[in-house]
Design an enzyme around this catalytic site. Structure first.
Site, PDB file in Angstrom:
ATOM      1  N   MET A  54       0.845  -1.200   0.000  1.00 14.41           N
ATOM      2  CA  MET A  54       0.000   0.000   0.000  1.00 14.41           C
ATOM      3  C   MET A  54       0.882   1.252   0.000  1.00 14.41           C
ATOM      4  O   MET A  54       0.420   2.346   0.317  1.00 14.41           O
ATOM      5  CB  MET A  54      -0.931  -0.002   1.211  1.00 14.41           C
ATOM      6  CG  MET A  54      -1.891  -1.188   1.176  1.00 14.41           C
ATOM      7  SD  MET A  54      -3.407  -0.937   2.092  1.00 14.41           S
ATOM      8  CE  MET A  54      -2.780  -0.726   3.747  1.00 14.41           C
ATOM      9  N   LEU A  99       6.738   3.143   1.461  1.00 15.98           N
ATOM     10  CA  LEU A  99       7.676   2.016   1.553  1.00 15.98           C
ATOM     11  C   LEU A  99       8.767   2.252   2.593  1.00 15.98           C
ATOM     12  O   LEU A  99       9.326   3.334   2.695  1.00 15.98           O
ATOM     13  CB  LEU A  99       8.320   1.768   0.187  1.00 15.98           C
ATOM     14  CG  LEU A  99       7.376   1.461  -0.973  1.00 15.98           C
ATOM     15  CD1 LEU A  99       8.182   1.126  -2.235  1.00 15.98           C
ATOM     16  CD2 LEU A  99       6.413   0.319  -0.648  1.00 15.98           C
ATOM     17  N   HIS A 100       9.039   1.179   3.342  1.00 13.00           N
ATOM     18  CA  HIS A 100      10.139   1.191   4.314  1.00 13.00           C
ATOM     19  C   HIS A 100      10.957  -0.082   4.102  1.00 13.00           C
ATOM     20  O   HIS A 100      10.666  -0.865   3.186  1.00 13.00           O
ATOM     21  CB  HIS A 100       9.593   1.306   5.742  1.00 13.00           C
ATOM     22  CG  HIS A 100       8.495   0.322   6.062  1.00 13.00           C
ATOM     23  ND1 HIS A 100       8.701  -1.037   6.088  1.00 13.00           N
ATOM     24  CD2 HIS A 100       7.175   0.495   6.337  1.00 13.00           C
ATOM     25  CE1 HIS A 100       7.581  -1.656   6.386  1.00 13.00           C
ATOM     26  NE2 HIS A 100       6.624  -0.747   6.526  1.00 13.00           N
ATOM     27  N   GLY A 116      10.963  -2.834   5.517  1.00 15.66           N
ATOM     28  CA  GLY A 116      10.164  -4.071   5.537  1.00 15.66           C
ATOM     29  C   GLY A 116       9.709  -4.425   4.129  1.00 15.66           C
ATOM     30  O   GLY A 116       9.884  -5.562   3.664  1.00 15.66           O
ATOM     31  N   HIS A 117       9.145  -3.440   3.424  1.00 11.04           N
ATOM     32  CA  HIS A 117       8.709  -3.673   2.041  1.00 11.04           C
ATOM     33  C   HIS A 117       9.914  -4.008   1.158  1.00 11.04           C
ATOM     34  O   HIS A 117       9.856  -4.920   0.333  1.00 11.04           O
ATOM     35  CB  HIS A 117       8.043  -2.419   1.464  1.00 11.04           C
ATOM     36  CG  HIS A 117       6.820  -1.958   2.187  1.00 11.04           C
ATOM     37  ND1 HIS A 117       6.801  -0.823   2.953  1.00 11.04           N
ATOM     38  CD2 HIS A 117       5.564  -2.476   2.240  1.00 11.04           C
ATOM     39  CE1 HIS A 117       5.580  -0.635   3.446  1.00 11.04           C
ATOM     40  NE2 HIS A 117       4.812  -1.637   3.040  1.00 11.04           N
ATOM     41  N   ARG A 148       2.125   2.642   9.550  1.00 15.81           N
ATOM     42  CA  ARG A 148       1.308   3.293  10.582  1.00 15.81           C
ATOM     43  C   ARG A 148       2.148   3.851  11.732  1.00 15.81           C
ATOM     44  O   ARG A 148       1.631   4.618  12.538  1.00 15.81           O
ATOM     45  CB  ARG A 148       0.236   2.328  11.106  1.00 15.81           C
ATOM     46  CG  ARG A 148      -0.843   2.050  10.055  1.00 15.81           C
ATOM     47  CD  ARG A 148      -2.036   1.302  10.607  1.00 15.81           C
ATOM     48  NE  ARG A 148      -3.169   1.351   9.718  1.00 15.81           N
ATOM     49  CZ  ARG A 148      -3.509   0.374   8.856  1.00 15.81           C
ATOM     50  NH1 ARG A 148      -2.793  -0.737   8.794  1.00 15.81           N
ATOM     51  NH2 ARG A 148      -4.559   0.526   8.072  1.00 15.81           N
TER      52      ARG A 148
END
Ligand code: AMP
Length: 280
Positions: A30, A33-34, A36-37, A187
């Site tokens: 979604m 991006l960080h 993790g993505h 989030r």
């Protein structure tokens, strides 16, 4: 790197690549991006001839009163990060093309989806399963990478792929954390300075559970009780659920731990709902 917004263009291109015998990797996101993505990009970049990352804030997986409008959108930065990491195509469809006027079909998984996050967010997994089915049909992936951060989502999507014989394989990437242990999440940007500190209670709870297990405790209720005390000690934390489940089936483990015991947490830090999990 190419940016595609048209569903028809994306699907035609994916089908062309498939006819040419190319292997397609796909990461649904979604956006915002960080690491993790991006770790999910790393998982597929070598084995994929073409790597597609979708950015789509899917309205149907948000419930009423949830954060659809507020959800962070950082498209320009996402493009730069994806390009630097080796993504070939960003697929960023518009919501009104994904859900044209009169859209009336829904896919739902009716077992795993009904508990944990599915209980607190009743239509969430129907939205996830339906949008992922659409994205799989459009992007035609051979490999899809998903994050263990959303462990229930992984279990539901594995079930979808298995039950409906969708010809792709799922790879699961480990949870990527900030230096202090907080699981990365788009989030987290909602948290103010104090809430950011208090949010560490989630990873502390995972560590506490692991140390209880390492010191010989195998009773799920005892572990949950200790975690309950920890969460009570943080005034702005409100538990949505603390459960120990089988990592594959997401069945609750009410008595003792097994080899696949997964501790699942969903906790509100004031108005921000965070999730995390750890194998025990
Ligand atoms: P989202 O953009 O939140 O829908 O997430 C897209 C994908 O990234 C999902 O498969 C998530 O599980 C995964 N993801 C999100 N946060 C993390 C994280 N901290 N570590 C690993 N994967 C993650």
């Amino acid at each position: 790197m190419e940016i595609i917004t048209s569903i028809e263009k994306m699907q035609k291109l994916s089908l062309k690549f498939k006819r040419e015998g190319k292997k397609l990797g796909f990461i649904p996101t979604m956006g915002c991006l960080h690491e993790g993505h991006l770790s999910l990009v790393d998982l597929l970049v070598v084995k994929s001839d073409i790597l597609i990352l979708s950015i789509f804030v899917n309205p149907t997986q948000f419930g009423e009163g949830e954060d659809l409008e507020q959800y962070p959108r950082t498209f320009e930065e996402d493009v730069e990060k994806s390009k630097a990491r080796g993504v070939d195509i960003i697929f960023a469809p518009k919501a009104d093309e994904m859900y044209e006027f009169g859209f009336s079909t829904q896919i739902s998984e009716s077992n795993i989806s009904n508990r944990l996050c599915g209980k607190s967010r009743p239509d969430h997994f129907n939205g996830v399963v339906t949008v992922c089915t659409k994205l799989f049909n459009i992007c035609q992936p051979d490999f899809v990478s998903l994050g263990q951060k959303d462990a229930q989502q992984v279990a539901v999507l594995k079930k979808l792929v298995n039950d409906l014989n969708i010809p792709l394989s799922i790879e699961v990437g480990e949870i990527i954390r900030e230096h202090d242990g907080l699981a990365m999440s788009s989030r987290n940007t909602y948290l103010n300075h104090d809430e950011r500190k208090d949010a560490l209670v989630l990873s502390k709870a995972l560590d506490l559970a692991k140390s209880l297990v390492d010191s010989g405790c195998n009773k799920t209720n005892e572990i949950k009780e200790e975690l309950g005390k920890l969460f009570k000690s943080v005034s702005c934390a409100r538990v949505d659920y603390v459960e120990i489940v089988d990592s594959e089936t997401m069945e609750f483990q009410r008595k003792v731990l097994s080899e696949n015991s997964l501790l699942m947490l969903a906790v509100w830090i004031n108005k921000v709902r965070l999730i995390d999990n750890r194998l025990l």
